[in-house]
Write a protein that holds these residues in place. Structure first.
Motif, mmCIF file in Angstrom:
data_model
loop_
_atom_site.group_PDB
_atom_site.id
_atom_site.type_symbol
_atom_site.label_atom_id
_atom_site.label_comp_id
_atom_site.label_asym_id
_atom_site.label_seq_id
_atom_site.Cartn_x
_atom_site.Cartn_y
_atom_site.Cartn_z
ATOM 1 N N ARG A 53 61.890 -5.349 81.264
ATOM 2 C CA ARG A 53 62.250 -4.844 82.605
ATOM 3 C C ARG A 53 61.516 -5.608 83.706
ATOM 4 O O ARG A 53 61.931 -5.576 84.864
ATOM 5 N N GLN A 54 60.438 -6.285 83.323
ATOM 6 C CA GLN A 54 59.705 -7.093 84.287
ATOM 7 C C GLN A 54 60.338 -8.486 84.364
ATOM 8 O O GLN A 54 60.551 -9.129 83.336
ATOM 9 N N ALA A 55 60.639 -8.922 85.562
ATOM 10 C CA ALA A 55 61.355 -10.191 85.738
ATOM 11 C C ALA A 55 60.681 -11.362 85.034
ATOM 12 O O ALA A 55 61.340 -12.185 84.388
ATOM 13 N N ASP A 56 59.351 -11.438 85.131
ATOM 14 C CA ASP A 56 58.645 -12.587 84.534
ATOM 15 C C ASP A 56 58.494 -12.468 83.017
ATOM 16 O O ASP A 56 58.063 -13.417 82.357
ATOM 17 N N GLN A 57 58.846 -11.297 82.472
ATOM 18 C CA GLN A 57 58.732 -11.104 81.022
ATOM 19 C C GLN A 57 60.102 -11.014 80.343
ATOM 20 O O GLN A 57 60.196 -10.782 79.141
ATOM 21 N N ASN A 58 61.157 -11.197 81.126
ATOM 22 C CA ASN A 58 62.515 -11.160 80.573
ATOM 23 C C ASN A 58 62.835 -12.547 79.999
ATOM 24 O O ASN A 58 63.509 -13.358 80.612
ATOM 25 N N ILE A 59 62.306 -12.809 78.818
ATOM 26 C CA ILE A 59 62.369 -14.133 78.203
ATOM 27 C C ILE A 59 63.812 -14.595 77.974
ATOM 28 O O ILE A 59 64.611 -13.897 77.340
ATOM 29 N N ARG A 60 64.125 -15.768 78.490
ATOM 30 C CA ARG A 60 65.447 -16.372 78.274
ATOM 31 C C ARG A 60 65.307 -17.880 78.402
ATOM 32 O O ARG A 60 64.803 -18.388 79.394
ATOM 33 N N SER A 61 65.733 -18.582 77.371
ATOM 34 C CA SER A 61 65.620 -20.034 77.411
ATOM 35 C C SER A 61 66.583 -20.657 76.411
ATOM 36 O O SER A 61 67.360 -19.970 75.750
ATOM 37 N N THR A 62 66.528 -21.978 76.303
ATOM 38 C CA THR A 62 67.361 -22.701 75.340
ATOM 39 C C THR A 62 66.483 -23.653 74.545
ATOM 40 O O THR A 62 65.385 -24.017 74.967
ATOM 41 N N VAL A 63 66.996 -24.045 73.397
ATOM 42 C CA VAL A 63 66.289 -25.013 72.571
ATOM 43 C C VAL A 63 67.322 -25.810 71.779
ATOM 44 O O VAL A 63 68.341 -25.258 71.347
ATOM 45 N N VAL A 64 67.083 -27.092 71.626
ATOM 46 C CA VAL A 64 67.959 -27.928 70.803
ATOM 47 C C VAL A 64 67.357 -27.987 69.404
ATOM 48 O O VAL A 64 66.290 -28.567 69.202
ATOM 49 N N LEU A 65 68.019 -27.363 68.447
ATOM 50 C CA LEU A 65 67.539 -27.373 67.070
ATOM 51 C C LEU A 65 67.814 -28.748 66.460
ATOM 52 O O LEU A 65 68.941 -29.241 66.533
ATOM 53 N N PRO A 66 66.814 -29.388 65.877
ATOM 54 C CA PRO A 66 66.971 -30.765 65.389
ATOM 55 C C PRO A 66 68.092 -30.951 64.378
ATOM 56 O O PRO A 66 68.688 -32.024 64.296
ATOM 57 N N HIS A 67 68.403 -29.895 63.622
ATOM 58 C CA HIS A 67 69.452 -30.009 62.610
ATOM 59 C C HIS A 67 70.670 -29.148 62.954
ATOM 60 O O HIS A 67 71.520 -28.911 62.082
ATOM 61 N N GLY A 68 70.749 -28.700 64.215
ATOM 62 C CA GLY A 68 71.888 -27.891 64.627
ATOM 63 C C GLY A 68 71.871 -26.519 63.988
ATOM 64 O O GLY A 68 70.880 -26.105 63.364
ATOM 65 N N THR A 69 72.982 -25.802 64.129
ATOM 66 C CA THR A 69 73.081 -24.444 63.580
ATOM 67 C C THR A 69 74.019 -24.369 62.386
ATOM 68 O O THR A 69 74.088 -23.351 61.706
#
Length: 229
Positions: A53-69
């Motif tokens: 609920r805290q804006a700075d703790q609402n974790i959201r990001s991206t990552v490129v997995l070296p071997h894909g999904t």
């Protein structure tokens, strides 16, 4: 457990219920306890010590997995013709102004990722109720709003994934398929955890990663001692 199928029960017997495994051992065990006949995904489940609920703790990001999904990612690009052409050359499945509008007007979401240039974002406003609930609305944080749509397309095709914390302060992410083998799955998982650690809010004073578990799509959960190597 009695309600589970025979294959699941046999797989679960290989997992020591009260033991916390190293990440490497947990992933190896997950590949060995897949009760499904299909090539299941290997999933990492992380509980964080954050308050979403805290804006700075609402974790959201991206990552490129070296071997894909291991999944085929269908990419759509909403941009002007010149950018659309670049996106198509980079591997976009569908690109352009009119082509995307026609799809959205029909409510046909025949893609997994929608990328848009900043100039075209206002045009997506009328489709927010269609795209939002499906997690398909382009967002700068996920890298799907970009002036370089060719690069964004290449990253999406190469295995770039978005992860975000849910209301229960947990993150669930597939790091590949059983067929990848333990070594490649571990590389993908370590890449994800490195990215996750980089997102740690400065306001978190206590434990950031509270618990970790690994499991295949239909397999038993395996506890991970994340601090163990």
């Amino acid at each position: 457990m009695e309600r589970r199928g025979k294959a699941y029960r046999q797989a679960a017997e290989k997992v020591e219920k009260d033991k916390a495994y190293t990440l490497a051992d947990a992933i190896k065990l997950a590949t060995e306890t897949n009760p499904s006949k299909f090539d299941a995904s290997v999933e990492v489940h992380v509980r964080l010590g954050v308050d979403p609920r805290q804006a700075d703790q609402n974790i959201r990001s991206t990552v490129v997995l070296p071997h894909g999904t291991g999944k085929t990612v269908r990419v759509a690009v909403f941009a002007a013709d010149a950018d659309a052409d670049k996106a198509k050359k980079a591997g976009a499945d569908i690109a352009g102004d009119e082509a995307i509008v026609k799809l959205l007007d029909k409510g046909a979401l025949d893609f997994d990722v929608l990328i848009a240039t900043p100039a075209y974002m206002p045009k997506l406003g009328k489709y927010a109720r269609l795209l939002g609930p499906k997690g398909l609305m382009p967002n700068p944080k996920s890298g799907t709003v970009s002036t370089d749509v060719a690069k964004a397309t290449e990253e999406a095709k190469a295995g770039k994934v978005e992860y975000r914390v849910d209301k229960q302060a947990a993150i669930h992410l597939s790091v590949g398929k059983v067929s990848f083998g333990a070594e490649k799955l571990l590389e993908n998982a370590n890449t994800f955890f490195a990215s996750l650690q980089a997102q740690k809010p400065s306001s978190i004073k206590g434990v950031y990663i509270k618990s970790v578990a690994v499991a295949t799509t239909m397999g038993p959960g395996i506890k991970v001692d994340y601090q163990a190597k």
